[in-house]
Design a protein around this motif. Structure first.
Motif, PDB file in Angstrom:
ATOM      1  N   TRP A   1       0.969  -1.303  -0.187  1.00 54.45           N
ATOM      2  CA  TRP A   1      -0.077   0.006  -0.051  1.00 54.45           C
ATOM      3  C   TRP A   1       0.950   1.238  -0.040  1.00 54.45           C
ATOM      4  CZ3 TRP A   1      -0.434   3.925   3.544  1.00 54.45           C
ATOM      5  CH2 TRP A   1      -1.490   4.854   3.533  1.00 54.45           C
ATOM      6  N   SER A   2       0.491   2.271  -0.757  1.00 50.60           N
ATOM      7  CA  SER A   2       1.108   3.382  -0.710  1.00 50.60           C
ATOM      8  C   SER A   2       0.143   4.715  -0.421  1.00 50.60           C
ATOM      9  CB  SER A   2       1.709   3.861  -2.076  1.00 50.60           C
ATOM     10  OG  SER A   2       0.809   3.775  -3.013  1.00 50.60           O
ATOM     11  N   THR A   3       0.592   5.720   0.279  1.00 50.04           N
ATOM     12  CA  THR A   3      -0.134   6.889   0.643  1.00 50.04           C
ATOM     13  C   THR A   3      -1.069   7.368  -0.326  1.00 50.04           C
ATOM     14  OG1 THR A   3       1.611   7.365   2.093  1.00 50.04           O
ATOM     15  CG2 THR A   3       0.016   9.114   1.855  1.00 50.04           C
ATOM     16  N   GLY A   4      -2.291   7.884  -0.103  1.00 52.29           N
ATOM     17  CA  GLY A   4      -3.176   8.341  -0.990  1.00 52.29           C
ATOM     18  C   GLY A   4      -4.071   7.308  -1.800  1.00 52.29           C
ATOM     19  N   ASN A   5      -3.730   6.028  -1.667  1.00 50.54           N
ATOM     20  CA  ASN A   5      -4.791   4.816  -1.981  1.00 50.54           C
ATOM     21  C   ASN A   5      -5.669   4.364  -1.203  1.00 50.54           C
ATOM     22  OD1 ASN A   5      -3.541   5.056  -4.563  1.00 50.54           O
ATOM     23  ND2 ASN A   5      -1.989   3.630  -3.890  1.00 50.54           N
ATOM     24  N   PRO A   6      -6.884   3.680  -1.622  1.00 54.66           N
ATOM     25  CA  PRO A   6      -7.605   3.259  -0.449  1.00 54.66           C
ATOM     26  C   PRO A   6      -7.320   2.097   0.253  1.00 54.66           C
ATOM     27  CG  PRO A   6      -8.314   2.538  -2.667  1.00 54.66           C
ATOM     28  CD  PRO A   6      -7.354   3.798  -2.962  1.00 54.66           C
ATOM     29  N   LEU A   7      -7.964   1.467   0.866  1.00 57.40           N
ATOM     30  CA  LEU A   7      -7.625   0.056   1.749  1.00 57.40           C
ATOM     31  C   LEU A   7      -9.135  -0.539   1.678  1.00 57.40           C
ATOM     32  CD1 LEU A   7      -5.479   0.995   4.741  1.00 57.40           C
ATOM     33  CD2 LEU A   7      -4.789  -0.446   2.732  1.00 57.40           C
ATOM     34  N   TYR A   8      -8.892  -1.907   1.741  1.00 59.68           N
ATOM     35  CA  TYR A   8     -10.107  -2.975   1.848  1.00 59.68           C
ATOM     36  C   TYR A   8      -9.827  -3.825   2.870  1.00 59.68           C
ATOM     37  CZ  TYR A   8     -10.853  -1.007  -2.853  1.00 59.68           C
ATOM     38  OH  TYR A   8     -10.878  -0.018  -3.817  1.00 59.68           O
ATOM     39  N   ALA A   9     -10.843  -4.449   3.206  1.00 54.00           N
ATOM     40  CA  ALA A   9     -10.894  -5.685   4.144  1.00 54.00           C
ATOM     41  C   ALA A   9     -12.201  -6.426   3.644  1.00 54.00           C
ATOM     42  CB  ALA A   9     -11.258  -5.196   5.662  1.00 54.00           C
ATOM     43  N   ALA A  10     -11.719  -7.726   3.642  1.00 54.10           N
ATOM     44  CA  ALA A  10     -12.696  -8.719   3.003  1.00 54.10           C
ATOM     45  C   ALA A  10     -13.013  -9.958   3.714  1.00 54.10           C
ATOM     46  CB  ALA A  10     -12.449  -9.362   1.423  1.00 54.10           C
ATOM     47  N   VAL A  11     -14.100 -10.350   3.707  1.00 53.56           N
ATOM     48  CA  VAL A  11     -14.646 -11.625   4.512  1.00 53.56           C
ATOM     49  C   VAL A  11     -14.181 -12.746   3.941  1.00 53.56           C
ATOM     50  CG1 VAL A  11     -16.389 -13.109   5.176  1.00 53.56           C
ATOM     51  CG2 VAL A  11     -16.613 -10.718   5.671  1.00 53.56           C
ATOM     52  N   SER A  12     -13.303 -13.845   4.237  1.00 49.57           N
ATOM     53  CA  SER A  12     -12.781 -14.769   3.574  1.00 49.57           C
ATOM     54  C   SER A  12     -13.609 -16.049   3.779  1.00 49.57           C
ATOM     55  CB  SER A  12     -11.355 -15.096   3.969  1.00 49.57           C
ATOM     56  OG  SER A  12     -11.176 -15.495   5.418  1.00 49.57           O
ATOM     57  N   LYS A  13     -14.360 -16.051   5.117  1.00 46.21           N
ATOM     58  CA  LYS A  13     -15.006 -17.371   5.528  1.00 46.21           C
ATOM     59  C   LYS A  13     -16.387 -16.896   6.240  1.00 46.21           C
ATOM     60  CE  LYS A  13     -11.109 -20.515   5.703  1.00 46.21           C
ATOM     61  NZ  LYS A  13     -10.488 -21.589   6.795  1.00 46.21           N
ATOM     62  N   TYR A  14     -17.228 -17.661   6.115  1.00 49.82           N
ATOM     63  CA  TYR A  14     -18.674 -17.600   6.812  1.00 49.82           C
ATOM     64  C   TYR A  14     -18.740 -18.645   7.786  1.00 49.82           C
ATOM     65  CZ  TYR A  14     -19.795 -13.929   3.334  1.00 49.82           C
ATOM     66  OH  TYR A  14     -19.487 -12.943   2.627  1.00 49.82           O
ATOM     67  N   LYS A  15     -18.966 -18.505   8.986  1.00 45.77           N
ATOM     68  CA  LYS A  15     -18.938 -19.682  10.069  1.00 45.77           C
ATOM     69  C   LYS A  15     -20.263 -19.763  10.751  1.00 45.77           C
ATOM     70  CE  LYS A  15     -16.748 -22.141  13.557  1.00 45.77           C
ATOM     71  NZ  LYS A  15     -15.372 -22.236  14.502  1.00 45.77           N
ATOM     72  N   LEU A  16     -21.188 -20.783  10.929  1.00 47.53           N
ATOM     73  CA  LEU A  16     -22.228 -20.889  11.600  1.00 47.53           C
ATOM     74  C   LEU A  16     -22.029 -21.033  13.287  1.00 47.53           C
ATOM     75  CD1 LEU A  16     -25.032 -22.418   9.521  1.00 47.53           C
ATOM     76  CD2 LEU A  16     -24.218 -20.288   9.633  1.00 47.53           C
ATOM     77  N   THR A  17     -22.835 -20.591  14.056  1.00 46.20           N
ATOM     78  CA  THR A  17     -22.749 -20.886  15.437  1.00 46.20           C
ATOM     79  C   THR A  17     -23.937 -21.550  16.061  1.00 46.20           C
ATOM     80  OG1 THR A  17     -23.517 -18.820  16.229  1.00 46.20           O
ATOM     81  CG2 THR A  17     -21.166 -19.040  15.727  1.00 46.20           C
ATOM     82  N   GLY A  18     -24.039 -22.366  17.177  1.00 39.50           N
ATOM     83  CA  GLY A  18     -24.943 -22.611  17.825  1.00 39.50           C
ATOM     84  C   GLY A  18     -25.369 -24.004  17.117  1.00 39.50           C
ATOM     85  N   ILE A  19     -24.726 -24.604  16.287  1.00 38.33           N
ATOM     86  CA  ILE A  19     -25.118 -26.003  15.733  1.00 38.33           C
ATOM     87  C   ILE A  19     -24.795 -27.034  16.520  1.00 38.33           C
ATOM     88  CG2 ILE A  19     -25.227 -27.492  13.758  1.00 38.33           C
ATOM     89  CD1 ILE A  19     -24.675 -25.011  11.938  1.00 38.33           C
ATOM     90  N   ALA A  20     -25.514 -27.921  16.996  1.00 37.08           N
ATOM     91  CA  ALA A  20     -25.185 -29.263  17.958  1.00 37.08           C
ATOM     92  C   ALA A  20     -23.999 -29.946  17.306  1.00 37.08           C
ATOM     93  CB  ALA A  20     -26.489 -30.175  18.003  1.00 37.08           C
ATOM     94  N   GLU A  21     -23.076 -30.307  18.181  1.00 36.65           N
ATOM     95  CA  GLU A  21     -21.967 -31.050  17.648  1.00 36.65           C
ATOM     96  C   GLU A  21     -21.852 -32.412  18.221  1.00 36.65           C
ATOM     97  OE1 GLU A  21     -18.348 -28.803  18.516  1.00 36.65           O
ATOM     98  OE2 GLU A  21     -18.954 -27.327  17.024  1.00 36.65           O
ATOM     99  N   GLU A  22     -21.157 -33.306  17.590  1.00 31.51           N
ATOM    100  CA  GLU A  22     -20.787 -34.677  18.107  1.00 31.51           C
ATOM    101  C   GLU A  22     -19.522 -34.900  17.996  1.00 31.51           C
ATOM    102  OE1 GLU A  22     -23.032 -37.239  15.614  1.00 31.51           O
ATOM    103  OE2 GLU A  22     -25.019 -36.699  16.152  1.00 31.51           O
ATOM    104  N   ASN A  23     -18.891 -35.240  19.153  1.00 29.28           N
ATOM    105  CA  ASN A  23     -17.373 -35.395  19.441  1.00 29.28           C
ATOM    106  C   ASN A  23     -16.681 -34.279  18.756  1.00 29.28           C
ATOM    107  OD1 ASN A  23     -17.710 -38.034  20.571  1.00 29.28           O
ATOM    108  ND2 ASN A  23     -18.074 -38.790  18.684  1.00 29.28           N
ATOM    109  N   GLY A  24     -17.160 -33.004  19.237  1.00 24.59           N
ATOM    110  CA  GLY A  24     -16.508 -31.625  18.474  1.00 24.59           C
ATOM    111  C   GLY A  24     -16.752 -31.392  17.080  1.00 24.59           C
ATOM    112  N   GLN A  25     -17.652 -31.991  16.404  1.00 22.30           N
ATOM    113  CA  GLN A  25     -17.741 -31.819  14.865  1.00 22.30           C
ATOM    114  C   GLN A  25     -19.354 -31.835  14.685  1.00 22.30           C
ATOM    115  OE1 GLN A  25     -15.411 -34.500  12.417  1.00 22.30           O
ATOM    116  NE2 GLN A  25     -13.786 -32.796  12.339  1.00 22.30           N
ATOM    117  N   ILE A  26     -19.660 -31.147  13.877  1.00 25.91           N
ATOM    118  CA  ILE A  26     -21.178 -31.156  13.233  1.00 25.91           C
ATOM    119  C   ILE A  26     -21.410 -32.296  12.415  1.00 25.91           C
ATOM    120  CG2 ILE A  26     -22.819 -29.964  11.962  1.00 25.91           C
ATOM    121  CD1 ILE A  26     -21.098 -27.266  12.334  1.00 25.91           C
ATOM    122  N   SER A  27     -22.887 -32.898  12.732  1.00 24.66           N
ATOM    123  CA  SER A  27     -23.128 -34.242  12.230  1.00 24.66           C
ATOM    124  C   SER A  27     -23.364 -34.126  10.752  1.00 24.66           C
ATOM    125  CB  SER A  27     -24.287 -34.679  12.990  1.00 24.66           C
ATOM    126  OG  SER A  27     -25.544 -33.703  12.846  1.00 24.66           O
TER     127      SER A  27
END
Length: 377
Positions: free
Chosen positions: A285-311
């Protein structure tokens, strides 16, 4: 929308009634004049969400809410007598789960269709649905009137139209900056210009995606208007960290077509008026230019798991992998992304964002279905 919709044709108590008539006209089992009684099944059109920039109540995870019904219109086409329509404009209060209407004295009906919120048989385009919120456009039709029941002396044909969800809804709130604790903030000034969905699908079934190289291009594309202009400082002032949107109960929301894998659109944040603190640097990046931030992954929460993983069953149900990361956005779901905290490492000179950090958007689901979750930058 697709020309063929999922239709259920056996709905108790709803029917199409034909009076006795000496004239016999063969038309798919319907003979002579008829009263057409059409049922519209809305029970499957449930899910939940708040709306972009609308003040709404918070929706707990796992709940459902009805599709917002702005309009429901029936159309009956006949071989003789032309086309008749009926607008359920007075029957939509109270979130009905079914609607019924009778068309009187119809001769040789050939097709029944229902349009909800302007839905049609033609393919949907993103520019027409991106800001529909919970008022999803839906459509269903049938030319099959079933087998007649004349047990009471009157020919009765049971017909029910059951339109299906075609789009998903993404909601974002709680967007804020997280500065380095030990090293100090990377920035002395930083304006949050706005955000857009990068790589978003433009049409329901045919190809075409909109990928942008900068913030200006995203705002100028009329076929992919999934952007929001903000123009406010993204940095802490007087020990107060700004959060976007700032209004309680509001969010930024975009309707999209269901997508999977690498074709899932990425939320991209855009910044200008960038000044780094002394001794700080951002690679490339150089002065005067814009910056960006982008989502790379989406993750669900609150789903029941079995042995640490989702069924496997829940992986299929919610469109996630064993660790809860979304592998696809599914029709009829509202994805509620909250508390999107952007670390200094997530900023980069292109819409891909920082190279050394991932932004994970955590989401919670609901069917509408609601899902809550997080994001990775």
């Amino acid at each position: 929308m697709k020309l063929t919709k999922s239709l259920f044709l056996a709905f108790a108590g709803l029917g199409l009634f034909a009076c006795s008539n000496e004239e016999v006209v063969d038309n798919g089992g319907i003979q002579g004049d008829a009263n057409v009684v059409v049922g519209v099944d809305l029970a499957n059109l449930r899910g939940s969400s708040s709306r972009a920039a609308d003040a709404t109540e918070e929706t707990p995870d796992g709940l459902t809410t009805p599709v917002k019904l702005n309009s429901v219109v029936l159309t009956l086409e006949s071989q003789t007598g032309g086309t008749q329509t009926y607008d359920f404009s007075t029957e939509l209060t109270g979130n009905p789960t079914s609607l019924t209407h009778t068309f009187d004295k119809v001769r040789n009906p050939i097709k029944i269709s229902v349009s909800i919120n302007g839905g049609a048989s033609e393919e949907l385009e993103l520019k027409d649905i991106y800001d529909d919120g919970l008022a999803a456009p839906l459509y269903a039709e049938t030319t099959n009137f079933g087998t007649a029941d004349d047990s009471d002396g009157v020919l009765t044909y049971n017909v029910t139209l059951a339109p299906q969800h075609e789009i998903a809804l993404l909601e974002f709130k709680g967007i804020q900056h997280e500065e380095h604790v030990s090293e100090g903030c990377l920035f002395s000034s930083l304006t949050f210009d706005g955000m857009f969905l990068n790589g978003v699908k433009l049409h329901e079934t045919t190809g075409g995606y909109a990928t942008f190289s900068d913030w200006t291009a995203a705002q100028n594309n009329v076929d992919a208007p999934t952007f929001t202009v903000i123009n406010e400082s993204f940095l802490k002032t007087d020990a107060v960290t700004p959060v976007f949107p700032s209004e309680s109960g509001k969010c930024y929301a975009y309707n999209i077509f269901p997508e999977a894998g690498t074709n899932m659109p990425k939320l991209t944040l855009c910044f200008s008026d960038v000044t780094l603190n002394s001794g700080q640097a951002i690679a490339g990046w150089s002065t005067g230019n814009p910056l960006y931030a982008a989502v790379s992954k989406y993750k669900l929460t609150g789903i029941a798991e079995e042995n640490g993983q989702i069924s496997p069953e829940n992986q299929t149900k919610y469109g996630v992998d064993a660790d809860g990361y979304l592998t696809k956005f599914m029709a009829g779901y509202v994805y509620k992304f909250k508390d999107l905290v952007v670390p200094d490492e997530a900023f980069g000179p292109t819409p891909e964002g920082g190279e050394d950090a991932q932004v994970i958007a955590t989401v919670t689901i609901t069917e509408w279905n609601i899902v809550n979750g997080t994001v990775e930058w």
